[in-house]
Every structure is written in structure tokens, then in C-alpha cells.
Motif scaffolding. Structure first.
Motif, mmCIF file in Angstrom:
data_model
loop_
_atom_site.group_PDB
_atom_site.id
_atom_site.type_symbol
_atom_site.label_atom_id
_atom_site.label_comp_id
_atom_site.label_asym_id
_atom_site.label_seq_id
_atom_site.Cartn_x
_atom_site.Cartn_y
_atom_site.Cartn_z
ATOM 1 N N MET A 16 0.839 -1.207 0.000
ATOM 2 C CA MET A 16 0.000 0.000 0.000
ATOM 3 C C MET A 16 0.870 1.250 0.000
ATOM 4 N N TYR A 17 0.583 2.137 -0.934
ATOM 5 C CA TYR A 17 1.288 3.421 -0.988
ATOM 6 C C TYR A 17 0.267 4.539 -0.803
ATOM 7 N N VAL A 18 0.514 5.406 0.153
ATOM 8 C CA VAL A 18 -0.381 6.541 0.389
ATOM 9 C C VAL A 18 0.423 7.826 0.227
ATOM 10 N N CYS A 19 -0.121 8.746 -0.541
ATOM 11 C CA CYS A 19 0.579 10.010 -0.782
ATOM 12 C C CYS A 19 0.522 10.877 0.466
ATOM 13 N N GLY A 20 1.682 11.347 0.871
ATOM 14 C CA GLY A 20 1.770 12.148 2.093
ATOM 15 C C GLY A 20 1.590 13.631 1.814
ATOM 16 N N GLU A 59 4.745 5.627 2.737
ATOM 17 C CA GLU A 59 4.168 6.968 2.539
ATOM 18 C C GLU A 59 5.313 7.935 2.250
ATOM 19 N N ASN A 60 5.024 8.931 1.470
ATOM 20 C CA ASN A 60 6.064 9.934 1.176
ATOM 21 C C ASN A 60 5.754 11.239 1.893
ATOM 22 N N ILE A 61 6.686 12.129 1.826
ATOM 23 C CA ILE A 61 6.443 13.511 2.264
ATOM 24 C C ILE A 61 7.146 14.416 1.271
ATOM 25 N N GLY A 121 10.048 16.660 -9.950
ATOM 26 C CA GLY A 121 8.611 16.895 -10.070
ATOM 27 C C GLY A 121 7.888 16.014 -9.063
ATOM 28 N N TRP A 122 6.654 16.382 -8.771
ATOM 29 C CA TRP A 122 5.893 15.718 -7.712
ATOM 30 C C TRP A 122 5.492 14.296 -8.107
ATOM 31 N N HIS A 123 5.022 14.112 -9.340
ATOM 32 C CA HIS A 123 4.471 12.790 -9.712
ATOM 33 C C HIS A 123 5.557 11.721 -9.779
ATOM 34 N N GLU A 165 8.244 11.698 -8.118
ATOM 35 C CA GLU A 165 8.687 11.440 -6.735
ATOM 36 C C GLU A 165 7.929 10.229 -6.167
ATOM 37 N N CYS A 166 6.599 10.252 -6.268
ATOM 38 C CA CYS A 166 5.807 9.163 -5.679
ATOM 39 C C CYS A 166 6.028 7.856 -6.432
ATOM 40 N N CYS A 167 6.090 7.954 -7.759
ATOM 41 C CA CYS A 167 6.317 6.769 -8.575
ATOM 42 C C CYS A 167 7.644 6.104 -8.185
ATOM 43 N N PRO A 202 -4.216 15.605 -11.401
ATOM 44 C CA PRO A 202 -3.340 14.809 -12.258
ATOM 45 C C PRO A 202 -2.443 13.811 -11.515
ATOM 46 N N HIS A 203 -2.316 13.947 -10.189
ATOM 47 C CA HIS A 203 -1.210 13.272 -9.516
ATOM 48 C C HIS A 203 -1.208 11.750 -9.707
ATOM 49 N N HIS A 204 -2.321 11.109 -9.409
ATOM 50 C CA HIS A 204 -2.305 9.640 -9.477
ATOM 51 C C HIS A 204 -2.315 9.118 -10.918
#
Ligand code: ZN
Length: 413
Positions: free
Chosen positions: A42-46, A82-84, A224-226, A228-230, A259-261
Motif C-alpha cells: 500500500m502506498y499513500v501520498c503524504g 508513505e512519502n512527504i 517533479g511531484w508525480h 517522486e511518488c512513482c 493529475p497526480h495519481h
């Protein structure tokens, strides 16, 4: 980045059947059954660390905490990351506005976020990863996308060709005009000259005057933000090569659907060929005074402020649980009083020697949560039990119910 303190979960009695979870999937646009597995990823965006932690944040992390707890109750393990986003435009803009160092702002808000999560009994991630620490991973991810011919330059900045992913748009289901509008509202730059497609996403921003930057083979800049999570999700969740998708759950607030996810999923798909997540799960937005609670509107209610006012964190948690996680709803101050009355009564009933039968109540709570984490129905089952107890019914185990409430709903009695 240091995670926060673990929260103990009391064991459920083995005799209670915990059915497979059914949950709403934004990509499928319906409630679907989650495959029974022994390990979930499970990945949740922080958060971006400024203005932490308002009730909208709390609602999102509570939703994924319920999901986490339910999966644990099935007997599975959950690998949670989770990220920050500890470097991004909004953080720099806020630091500039308030004339403080952006790192000091981030550090103070991250500390606040951690203590709020502990108070609210949110289970911590195994890996809590900051964007700055993830820069080497981001650079590697950009190299992989570059090798797949999905990257191009605009001046010194790098962009991702969103249509490299043939399924771009399939997780968020928005028409082109809506995508453009929302992209623009949420940090995108559809009108920038030199872009091949207006929706192409920023991967690497070359250093701007008076802004921080980090050395890389693509020049000094920041991620970039997207991407980062990927990059964080694919690196820290130990992707199973045999699995059709990279991870089981991608989570966040519904304002991250696009757009993030969509962008993260498209980039991840290009990186390893797999659909990013089996389930895209999103929590609703909380509003105040008729408007969405958001940083830009400044109409925020902070968890730390409520705690400072002496409000029991379990009352805040209960107040949020009274709404379904997916529902957008307005916050009213009376919700705290209503939740306090409920929780006081629940604690009083659980302190009695003779209580109404509890097995059926626990089964009803499990059944409610199994169907798209229906917490209002779970609290209703508890209310019925409280009424039965107050009417003199007996034969239940207050200890067993108390442990189930703690394990499944995260309310420590
Ligand atoms: Zn994210």
C-alpha cells in the motif's frame, strides 16, 4: 525520514470470520473485491509540509488506516509506504511569504504531522520517505523513462510524455477539457511554450534563482511531484515480479485523482510494464462553511489546535468515522460534541459488568467495514449494542468488544 511511533493492535478472537474486503476503485468506477493475499503493498501520498495537519488530511490518513487495519484483521501483512513532499513550489511559496527558511518550515510541520498521527492512532508506514532523500531514485526513474523515449526537454527542464502510456486517462476518467482545467488548477503548466502535449508532466525542474537545487546528471534542479511518488513506491514496496500490478493500493485524497495519481501511474507503467495499482482508492474532501477545506482558501481546522483545546484525539477520530470515508462533507463544530457523547456512552457501557451480547455486534462491525469501509454502519451497530446494554441485556464480553473496536476502528477505549 523517521516514521512515527507504532500503535499496538489487540488481537481479534480467531472465531470471527473476516470476509474479503470490497472497496471502491476509482479506476474501475465500482466497488470490487480485493484478492485474498498474505501480503499487500500500500502506498499513500503524504503531505507537503506546511499547514499540517488539517482535518482533511486527518480524514485521508484515517481512511487508509482503516483499510490497513482491515487487511491486518484478515491475517495478512501490509507493507505500507508513505512519502512527504519536502521540496515543492507550495512549500517554497509559503516559506517566502512567511519569511522563514523552507527547511525550518518543513521540519516543524513534519514534526507536527507525526505527533498528530500518533495522537489519532494512525498506524505508521514502514518507510516514510522525503522527496529530498528520494532524489537519487528520481534520477534513476527519469533515466528509465528516458531510455523508453518518454522524456524531452523544454529549456533546461524535463517533461514526461503522458501519451507514452496508452492507458493514460484510464484511472481518472476525465474528458480532455476537464483534465486541462484541473491540471492548470493543481500546479500543472498546460500553456508552457515548447511542450509537446499540454498535459505532459514535469519530471525535473532546473534550479531557479533563489531556490534550492540538487546536483544530477540532468543538471542542478529538483524533482517533479508525480515522479517522486512513482520512484518511491516502486523502490520501497519490493515489487513482486510475478504480480500483474506493481502494488495493491494507491491511496490519497480525491483531489489527487488527477493529475497526480494518473501521472504517477502512467510513469510507473512505463518503468516496469505493469499497471501501477490493483486498486486506486480515494478519500473524500472535508469542507467548512460551504467550501472545501484547503490551504488556498485558508479555512482549515487543525488537529493540533483541537488537541490544544483539550479535545480527546479519540473524539476527533470518532467524529471523522461518523462519515463514510468517500463522502465529501462539511465540518461543523457540533460534530465534536456529538462524537464525545457517543464515545462517553460507549466507554460507560463497556465499563459495565453485564453487557449485551457482543459476538453479533463484532460481526456487524466487521461486515460493515468489509463493504467499502462503511464506518457509519459500524458505529450504528455499536449504538444498537449500547441501547441493548442500557435495556439490561447481558451475556456479552465487554473486553472482547473493546479489543475489536480498538483493532478495527482504532478507537482506544
Ligand atoms: Zn503522491
Amino acid at each position: 525520514m523517521k516514521s512515527w511511533a507504532s500503535v499496538a493492535i489487540p488481537p481479534l478472537q480467531k472465531t470471527f470470520r473476516v470476509p474479503p474486503l470490497r472497496i471502491f476503485d476509482t479506476a474501475a468506477q465500482e466497488i470490487s473485491e480485493v484478492e485474498v493475499k498474505s501480503l499487500y503493498r500500500m502506498y499513500v501520498c503524504g503531505i507537503t509540509p506546511y499547514d499540517a495537519t488539517h482535518l482533511g488530511h486527518a480524514n485521508t490518513y484515517l481512511a487508509f488506516d482503516l483499510l490497513h487495519r482491515y487487511l491486518l484483521a484478515t491475517g495478512a501483512k501490509v507493507h505500507f509506504v508513505e512519502n512527504i513532499t519536502d521540496i515543492d513550489d507550495p512549500l517554497l511559496e509559503r516559506a517566502k511569504r512567511d519569511e522563514i527558511d523552507w527547511q525550518d518550515l518543513a521540519t516543524s510541520q513534519i514534526d507536527l504531522f507525526r505527533s498528530d498521527m500518533v495522537a489519532l492512532h494512525i498506524l505508521p508506514p514502514a518507510h516514510y520517505i522525503g522527496a529530498v532523500d528520494a532524489i537519487p531514485l528520481v534520477i534513476t526513474a527519469i533515466s528509465v523513462l528516458d531510455a523508453a523515449d518518454s522524456v524531452y526537454k523544454v529549456e533546461s527542464d524535463l517533461y514526461f510524455k503522458v501519451h507514452s502510456d496508452a492507458k493514460f486517462g484510464s484511472r481518472s476518467h476525465l474528458p480532455q477539457d476537464q483534465m486541462l482545467k484541473i491540471f492548470s488548477e493543481r500546479g500543472g503548466d498546460p500553456d508552457r511554450a515548447g511542450k509537446q502535449d499540454p498535459l505532459d508532466a514535469l519530471l525535473w525542474l532546473a534550479q531557479r534563482p533563489d531556490e534550492p537545487g540538487w546536483e544530477s546528471k540532468y543538471g542542478i534542479g529538483r524533482p517533479g511531484w508525480h515522479i517522486e511518488c512513482c520512484a518511491i513506491a516502486l523502490n520501497y514496496l519490493d515489487i513482486d515480479p510475478a504480480s500483474a500490478t506493481s502494488i495493491d493500493f494507491q491511496g490519497g485524497g480525491s483531489d489527487l485523482i488527477f493529475p497526480h495519481h494518473e501521472m504517477s501511474a502512467a510513469q510507473a507503467k512505463l518503468m516496469n510494464g505493469k499497471e501501477f495499482a490493483s486498486h486506486y482508492v480515494h478519500a473524500g474532501m472535508i469542507g467548512l462553511d460551504g467550501e472545501k477545506m484547503s490551504k488556498s482558501k485558508g479555512n482549515l481546522v487543525f488537529v493540533s489546535q483541537l488537541l490544544r483545546e483539550g479535545i480527546d484525539a479519540m473524539v476527533i477520530r470518532t467524529a471523522l468515522l461518523r462519515h463514510h470515508y468517500r463522502s465529501d462533507h462539511m465540518w461543523h463544530n457540533s460534530e465534536i460534541d456529538e462524537a464525545r457523547i457517543f464515545l462517553d456512552e460507549l466507554r460507560l457501557c463497556l465499563s459495565r459488568e453485564d453487557v449485551a451480547p457482543t459476538d453479533r455486534t463484532i460481526e456487524a462491525v466487521v461486515a460493515a467495514l468489509s463493504e467499502d469501509l462503511n464506518t457509519p454502519a459500524a458505529l450504528s451497530a455499536l449504538l444498537n449494542w449500547m441501547n441493548a446494554t442500557n435495556h439490561g441485556e447481558s451475556g456479552g464480553s465487554a473486553g472482547e468488544l473493546s479489543r475489536a473496536i480498538d483493532a478495527l476502528l482504532g478507537i482506544a477505549i
